[in-house]
Design a protein around this motif. Structure first.
Motif, PDB file in Angstrom:
ATOM      1  N   LEU A  50       0.832  -1.210   0.000  1.00  0.00           N
ATOM      2  CA  LEU A  50       0.000   0.000   0.000  1.00  0.00           C
ATOM      3  C   LEU A  50       0.867   1.261   0.000  1.00  0.00           C
ATOM      4  CD1 LEU A  50      -2.880  -1.054   2.366  1.00  0.00           C
ATOM      5  CD2 LEU A  50      -2.868  -0.911  -0.094  1.00  0.00           C
ATOM      6  N   LEU A  51       1.962   1.204   0.744  1.00  0.00           N
ATOM      7  CA  LEU A  51       2.862   2.362   0.770  1.00  0.00           C
ATOM      8  C   LEU A  51       3.483   2.598  -0.597  1.00  0.00           C
ATOM      9  CD1 LEU A  51       3.524   4.167   3.118  1.00  0.00           C
ATOM     10  CD2 LEU A  51       5.548   2.839   3.542  1.00  0.00           C
ATOM     11  N   CYS A  95       2.120   1.841  -3.437  1.00  0.00           N
ATOM     12  CA  CYS A  95       1.112   2.367  -4.363  1.00  0.00           C
ATOM     13  C   CYS A  95       0.807   3.831  -4.072  1.00  0.00           C
ATOM     14  CB  CYS A  95      -0.147   1.517  -4.309  1.00  0.00           C
ATOM     15  SG  CYS A  95       0.117  -0.106  -5.001  1.00  0.00           S
ATOM     16  N   VAL A  96       0.881   4.223  -2.794  1.00  0.00           N
ATOM     17  CA  VAL A  96       0.722   5.643  -2.473  1.00  0.00           C
ATOM     18  C   VAL A  96       1.857   6.453  -3.099  1.00  0.00           C
ATOM     19  CG1 VAL A  96       0.787   7.284  -0.578  1.00  0.00           C
ATOM     20  CG2 VAL A  96      -0.622   5.283  -0.402  1.00  0.00           C
ATOM     21  N   LEU A 145       3.484   5.579  -5.741  1.00  0.00           N
ATOM     22  CA  LEU A 145       3.270   5.549  -7.191  1.00  0.00           C
ATOM     23  C   LEU A 145       2.282   6.627  -7.607  1.00  0.00           C
ATOM     24  CD1 LEU A 145       3.722   3.966  -9.837  1.00  0.00           C
ATOM     25  CD2 LEU A 145       1.796   2.566  -9.206  1.00  0.00           C
ATOM     26  N   TYR A 146       1.218   6.767  -6.824  1.00  0.00           N
ATOM     27  CA  TYR A 146       0.251   7.840  -7.114  1.00  0.00           C
ATOM     28  C   TYR A 146       0.925   9.205  -7.012  1.00  0.00           C
ATOM     29  CZ  TYR A 146      -3.354  11.234  -6.175  1.00  0.00           C
ATOM     30  OH  TYR A 146      -4.118  12.359  -6.212  1.00  0.00           O
ATOM     31  N   GLY A 147       1.765   9.376  -6.008  1.00  0.00           N
ATOM     32  CA  GLY A 147       2.425  10.672  -5.847  1.00  0.00           C
ATOM     33  C   GLY A 147       3.343  11.001  -7.005  1.00  0.00           C
ATOM     34  N   LEU A 152       3.076   9.958 -10.055  1.00  0.00           N
ATOM     35  CA  LEU A 152       2.319  10.236 -11.275  1.00  0.00           C
ATOM     36  C   LEU A 152       1.517  11.523 -11.169  1.00  0.00           C
ATOM     37  CD1 LEU A 152       1.065   6.717 -12.246  1.00  0.00           C
ATOM     38  CD2 LEU A 152       2.903   8.008 -13.233  1.00  0.00           C
ATOM     39  N   ALA A 153       1.057  11.886  -9.975  1.00  0.00           N
ATOM     40  CA  ALA A 153       0.106  12.983  -9.874  1.00  0.00           C
ATOM     41  C   ALA A 153       0.756  14.303  -9.488  1.00  0.00           C
ATOM     42  CB  ALA A 153      -0.975  12.647  -8.850  1.00  0.00           C
ATOM     43  N   ARG A 154       1.916  14.274  -8.876  1.00  0.00           N
ATOM     44  CA  ARG A 154       2.495  15.520  -8.409  1.00  0.00           C
ATOM     45  C   ARG A 154       3.125  16.289  -9.557  1.00  0.00           C
ATOM     46  NH1 ARG A 154       0.509  17.618  -3.942  1.00  0.00           N
ATOM     47  NH2 ARG A 154       1.082  16.551  -2.038  1.00  0.00           N
ATOM     48  N   LEU A 159       8.992   7.606  -0.569  1.00  0.00           N
ATOM     49  CA  LEU A 159       7.984   6.692  -0.017  1.00  0.00           C
ATOM     50  C   LEU A 159       8.087   5.309  -0.661  1.00  0.00           C
ATOM     51  CD1 LEU A 159       4.724   8.748   0.406  1.00  0.00           C
ATOM     52  CD2 LEU A 159       6.096   7.677   2.148  1.00  0.00           C
ATOM     53  N   LEU A 207       0.248   4.854   6.826  1.00  0.00           N
ATOM     54  CA  LEU A 207      -0.469   4.989   5.572  1.00  0.00           C
ATOM     55  C   LEU A 207      -1.204   6.325   5.487  1.00  0.00           C
ATOM     56  CD1 LEU A 207      -2.145   1.706   4.422  1.00  0.00           C
ATOM     57  CD2 LEU A 207      -0.481   3.118   3.273  1.00  0.00           C
ATOM     58  N   VAL A 235       1.149  12.786  -0.111  1.00  0.00           N
ATOM     59  CA  VAL A 235       1.043  12.898  -1.570  1.00  0.00           C
ATOM     60  C   VAL A 235      -0.183  13.685  -1.999  1.00  0.00           C
ATOM     61  CG1 VAL A 235       2.302  10.789  -2.003  1.00  0.00           C
ATOM     62  CG2 VAL A 235      -0.157  10.715  -1.813  1.00  0.00           C
ATOM     63  N   ALA A 239      -0.140  22.199  -7.246  1.00  0.00           N
ATOM     64  CA  ALA A 239       0.739  21.147  -6.747  1.00  0.00           C
ATOM     65  C   ALA A 239       0.503  19.834  -7.490  1.00  0.00           C
ATOM     66  CB  ALA A 239       0.529  20.930  -5.255  1.00  0.00           C
ATOM     67  N   ASP A 240      -0.704  19.642  -7.995  1.00  0.00           N
ATOM     68  CA  ASP A 240      -1.006  18.408  -8.720  1.00  0.00           C
ATOM     69  C   ASP A 240      -1.161  18.718 -10.200  1.00  0.00           C
ATOM     70  OD1 ASP A 240      -1.021  16.898  -6.459  1.00  0.00           O
ATOM     71  OD2 ASP A 240      -3.124  17.297  -6.046  1.00  0.00           O
ATOM     72  N   SER A 241      -0.741  17.774 -11.012  1.00  0.00           N
ATOM     73  CA  SER A 241      -0.861  17.979 -12.442  1.00  0.00           C
ATOM     74  C   SER A 241      -2.240  17.515 -12.917  1.00  0.00           C
ATOM     75  CB  SER A 241       0.241  17.229 -13.178  1.00  0.00           C
ATOM     76  OG  SER A 241       0.080  15.859 -12.982  1.00  0.00           O
ATOM     77  N   ALA A 292      -3.526   8.852 -12.563  1.00  0.00           N
ATOM     78  CA  ALA A 292      -2.626   8.361 -11.519  1.00  0.00           C
ATOM     79  C   ALA A 292      -3.394   7.600 -10.449  1.00  0.00           C
ATOM     80  CB  ALA A 292      -1.881   9.541 -10.895  1.00  0.00           C
ATOM     81  N   ALA A 352      -2.720   3.718  -9.555  1.00  0.00           N
ATOM     82  CA  ALA A 352      -2.320   3.335  -8.203  1.00  0.00           C
ATOM     83  C   ALA A 352      -3.320   2.362  -7.592  1.00  0.00           C
ATOM     84  CB  ALA A 352      -2.182   4.576  -7.326  1.00  0.00           C
TER      85      ALA A 352
END
Lengths: 147, 206
Positions: A12-13, A15-16, A18-20, A22-24, A36, B39, B46, B110-112, B118, B122
């Motif tokens: 889970l960590l 994947c979090v 991974l989201y960061g 891709l999204a940041r 992370l 978590l 993020v 901050a986010d694209s 994404a 995820a």
């Protein structure tokens, strides 16, 4: 302890992270997300090393190496990010388009940043000086119509 | 993971000794509670729109991971995690945020734009990997009675069997240090010392 708990937490960590990644949009926040993901891998290594009771402590020694590599990676990454910020005036990763490929295979457009790519760093303040002008230009007609 | 390994044999013995998945021990309860904190801090890290808060949430997540290492009886890794991650990496990240002039309040960009993509990627990866991991290690237990990962045993194996990778890693750290200095110094002829060039540029950015 059940092995599922650390394994699921690591998944889970990861994947979090991974989201960061891709999204940041800010490059420093992307580096945080990479940290992370590396931490998730470290947790997996330690858990499986304790599970297998490895006589050489392979997983934990590799976790030590991984932490040192993460420190080196964050140093180099931040140096690159600071250099990009000094040259371009931004750290948004989707605005750095100087090396992108066009659909017809032609030369890339240089609209992603200021055109002083190979000039000396003495013009590093140019994007900082341009940004207030560009922000102030749309405001000026509104101020004219107010009176 | 082969069925003939001794770890698997002890795991099956422990399984026969009456342990069940739905009756967690005290260590497992603490692990789950700290894992929820880790978590949550990672998700806030993020998704937070305040950049400095994101770095501080990263501190919480990595500190919780150090507690998890302690619960897994890997005490040396836990203290190295606290020293290097919390001590140097997060400080470097905070310096990076400040040197790139991160805004103090909320930053709207901050986010694209590919945030939904994404999220889908995820979530798909999380569902797939959690299903796989739970199915693979359903009947596996870690024996935590004897600590594995004390500093003396770990140091002995590190400097007896892993000396060559250790030295190679030190050379790599030196190369990374030199590379970071070379990257971050300015190309001007009058800046003789890299530190002088950096401070000058830091003044220029202000």
């Amino acid at each position: 302890m059940h092995l599922v708990y650390p394994a699921v937490l690591a998944v889970l960590l990861f994947c979090v992270g991974l989201y960061g990644v891709l999204a940041r949009r800010n490059a420093v926040l992307m580096l945080m997300s990479v940290e992370l993901m590396l931490a998730a891998v470290s947790l997996n290594l330690v858990a499986f090393d304790v599970w297998t009771r490895d006589a050489l402590h392979s997983g934990q020694v590799f976790t030590l190496f991984l932490i040192a590599l993460a420190a080196a990676e964050i140093g180099i990454g931040l140096a690159i990010v600071l250099l990009v910020y000094r040259r371009r005036g931004t750290v948004a990763v989707d605005r750095l388009r100087a090396l992108r490929e066009t659909a017809d295979g032609g030369p890339p457009h240089l609209d992603g940043g200021p055109p002083h790519l190979d000039s000396d760093p003495s013009s590093a303040e140019v994007p900082d000086g341009q940004a207030p002008d560009g922000a102030a230009a749309p405001v000026a007609p509104g101020q004219e119509t107010t009176p | 993971m082969s069925p003939t390994s001794p770890a698997f044999a002890t795991a099956t013995l422990a399984d026969a000794a009456g342990r069940e998945f739905l009756s967690p021990s005290g260590v497992e309860i603490v692990f789950v509670l700290v894992g929820v904190v880790v978590l949550g801090a990672a998700v806030l890290c993020v998704t937070s729109r305040q950049l400095v808060h994101a770095a501080l949430y990263l501190v919480v997540a990595l500190g919780g991971l150090a507690v998890q290492y302690l619960l897994l009886t890997a005490e040396f890794i836990a203290w190295v995690q606290v020293l290097i991650y919390l001590g140097s990496v997060v400080v470097l990240l905070l310096f990076g945020l400040m040197l790139t002039r991160a805004p103090i309040g909320r930053s709207p960009d901050a986010d694209s734009r590919n945030r939904p993509v994404a999220l889908v990627v995820a979530l798909a990866a999380a569902v797939t990997l959690v299903t796989l991991v739970v199915d693979a290690f359903r009947t596996t237990w870690i024996e935590l009675d004897v600590p594995h990962g004390r500093s003396d045993a770990l140091g002995e194996s590190l400097f007896r069997y892993w000396v060559l990778p250790f030295e190679a890693l030190s050379v790599l750290l030196l190369a990374a240090l030199v590379g970071a200095i070379v990257i971050s110094r300015t190309g001007r002829a009058d800046s003789s010392a890299p530190s002088a060039g950096r401070s000058k540029d830091a003044e220029g950015e202000r």
